[in-house]
Design a protein around this motif. Structure first.
Motif, PDB file in Angstrom:
ATOM      1  N   ARG A  32       0.822  -1.210   0.000  1.00  0.00           N
ATOM      2  CA  ARG A  32       0.000   0.000   0.000  1.00  0.00           C
ATOM      3  C   ARG A  32       0.853   1.256   0.000  1.00  0.00           C
ATOM      4  O   ARG A  32       2.070   1.172   0.068  1.00  0.00           O
TER       5      ARG A  32
ATOM      6  N   GLN B 181      -6.076   3.456  -5.820  1.00  0.00           N
ATOM      7  CA  GLN B 181      -7.305   2.794  -5.352  1.00  0.00           C
ATOM      8  C   GLN B 181      -7.812   1.799  -6.400  1.00  0.00           C
ATOM      9  O   GLN B 181      -8.211   0.700  -6.069  1.00  0.00           O
TER      10      GLN B 181
ATOM     11  N   THR C  52      -4.559  -0.442  -1.397  1.00  0.00           N
ATOM     12  CA  THR C  52      -5.434   0.184  -0.396  1.00  0.00           C
ATOM     13  C   THR C  52      -5.194  -0.416   0.995  1.00  0.00           C
ATOM     14  O   THR C  52      -4.657  -1.522   1.076  1.00  0.00           O
ATOM     15  N   PRO C  53      -5.594   0.290   2.089  1.00  0.00           N
ATOM     16  CA  PRO C  53      -6.139   1.635   2.037  1.00  0.00           C
ATOM     17  C   PRO C  53      -5.073   2.660   1.718  1.00  0.00           C
ATOM     18  O   PRO C  53      -3.955   2.589   2.237  1.00  0.00           O
TER      19      PRO C  53
ATOM     20  N   LYS D 114      -3.377   6.032   2.313  1.00  0.00           N
ATOM     21  CA  LYS D 114      -3.328   6.989   3.426  1.00  0.00           C
ATOM     22  C   LYS D 114      -2.736   8.290   2.913  1.00  0.00           C
ATOM     23  O   LYS D 114      -1.755   8.263   2.170  1.00  0.00           O
TER      24      LYS D 114
ATOM     25  N   GLY E 144     -12.885   5.815   1.498  1.00  0.00           N
ATOM     26  CA  GLY E 144     -11.954   4.743   1.908  1.00  0.00           C
ATOM     27  C   GLY E 144     -10.534   5.246   2.105  1.00  0.00           C
ATOM     28  O   GLY E 144      -9.685   4.532   2.660  1.00  0.00           O
ATOM     29  N   VAL E 145     -10.259   6.468   1.637  1.00  0.00           N
ATOM     30  CA  VAL E 145      -8.937   7.052   1.838  1.00  0.00           C
ATOM     31  C   VAL E 145      -8.832   7.538   3.285  1.00  0.00           C
ATOM     32  O   VAL E 145      -9.784   8.123   3.820  1.00  0.00           O
ATOM     33  N   ILE E 146      -7.699   7.275   3.935  1.00  0.00           N
ATOM     34  CA  ILE E 146      -7.503   7.660   5.339  1.00  0.00           C
ATOM     35  C   ILE E 146      -6.606   8.892   5.399  1.00  0.00           C
ATOM     36  O   ILE E 146      -5.431   8.848   5.005  1.00  0.00           O
TER      37      ILE E 146
ATOM     38  N   GLY F  98     -15.815   7.226   7.652  1.00  0.00           N
ATOM     39  CA  GLY F  98     -14.453   6.744   7.433  1.00  0.00           C
ATOM     40  C   GLY F  98     -13.542   7.048   8.606  1.00  0.00           C
ATOM     41  O   GLY F  98     -14.000   7.350   9.715  1.00  0.00           O
TER      42      GLY F  98
END
Ligand code: SF4
Length: 357
Positions: free
Chosen positions: A140, A175, A180-181, A183, A208-210, A268
């Motif tokens: 990731r 993505q 993923t995830p 960040k 879904g992006v942190i 999220g």
């Protein structure tokens, strides 16, 4: 205080086993800088006035080869490393970096589990490379993005070239291929981009992006750091919580850098990295390898231990392992814990662009 790892100071089994430092912290993460070059000039890392046209970057011959990096990584894993992060400078500027990912990805921990292989990138070159990185075995990505407003983005990344669109395309590509995830690392600097916190949250909620907001740190000697320019984690969380109520999440593992929070409405997760206001040295298991083969035991270190010469002198793996083991065993760094008690700025602090964040 009872330590989570009651193995005793600096115990290591030469036949491979866990290695702890003088503060009983096990070696867990290896951060590898694969280039000291970057196509951006972020003011908190590589300010243009220092890293300008005249700056002399490392020659290619000075860089560790991929084979040398893999040898060091293998011994690090033997001593307990579970996660490897490739960084820089900008790692996607290193020609053939996908090949290095391919060479590292098959490495496994002693329990047979694959290592976690991550990368930190500014994503300006990612859209074209995401698929290859995924196929090569990358787990990731962490992507640096300090603003959505083009003018503020340019003020933070000191770049005249790369538009935000390129970074957002890179995020979408990551993505799409399953890196993923994703960040996002956002360094917050008072008076520059703190008003970008909520626009970034609006933009990435439910994707879904942190997002991880990072307190501006006094890394190296060139970013003009002042405590007054730091927006603390508490302020960042208060700003977000006022708009979107948050609740805390447990860490994934000991030593996780970011404190995790989730939106109460299911929008999220976010994180905050509070090296200045809430130091986390007590669980730090991070070792850093510079682009030219020196080991650094702290992001704020001034001195490193060279491995390149012994590698190029054809040392065997046991000697290499013993050297890494000895470096970690003697480690007692806790700069962030001591920062506020310091009345001086340690001379010769290494630049973040040379050892990766
Ligand atoms: S300041 Fe050094 S010891 Fe503390 S968390 Fe950061 S890298 Fe680890």
């Amino acid at each position: 205080m009872t330590h989570p790892y009651p193995r005793g100071r600096g115990v290591s089994s030469p036949e491979y086993g866990h290695c702890t430092d003088k503060l009983c912290r096990p070696l867990r993460d290896l951060r590898i800088s694969v280039t000291d070059r970057c196509n951006l000039r972020c003011t908190y890392c590589m300010p243009r006035e220092i890293f300008g046209r005249e700056f002399i970057f490392l020659r290619h011959a000075d860089l560790l080869s991929f084979e040398e990096i893999v040898r060091i990584a293998r011994q690090g894993i033997a001593l307990g490393v579970r996660k490897i992060r490739l960084s820089g400078g900008e790692p996607l500027l290193r020609r053939g970096v996908e090949r290095l990912v391919e060479m590292l990805a098959p490495l496994c921990c002693e329990d047979g589990k694959p290592i976690e292989l991550a990368m930190t990138s500014n994503a300006t070159l990612l859209a074209k490379k995401a698929r290859d990185l995924k196929n090569a075995g990358l787990s990731r990505l962490n992507i640096s993005l300090d603003a959505l407003d083009e003018t503020i983005f340019r003020r933070m990344c000191g770049s005249r070239a790369a538009p935000i669109a390129a970074v957002l395309e890179g995020i979408a590509a990551a993505q799409a291929v399953g890196l993923t995830p994703v960040k996002i690392n956002t360094v917050v600097k008072r008076g520059i981009n703190e008003d970008e916190i909520l626009p970034l949250v609006h933009h990435f909620r439910h994707t879904g992006v942190i997002l991880r907001f990072i307190e501006f740190m006094d890394v190296g000697l060139s970013n003009g750091w002042r405590l007054g320019d730091v927006v603390t984690a508490r302020d960042i969380l208060a700003k977000i919580n006022a708009e979107y109520p948050l609740r805390p999440l447990d860490p994934h593992c000991p030593g996780e850098v970011a404190k995790r929070w989730e939106f109460a409405d299911g929008g999220g997760e976010i994180g905050v990295i509070a090296s200045v206001s809430q130091a986390f040295c007590h669980e730090c298991g991070r070792l850093r390898l510079s682009t030219d083969g020196k080991l650094y035991t702290c992001l704020f270190a001034s001195e490193g231990v060279d491995l390149r010469d012994m590698l190029r002198a054809r040392c065997d793996d046991n000697a290499l392992c013993q050297r890494i083991n000895a470096v970690w065993r003697e480690r007692d760094d806790r700069y962030s814990q001591l920062r506020h008690a310091m009345t001086w700025n340690p001379a010769g602090k290494i630049e973040m662009s040379y050892i990766g964040g």
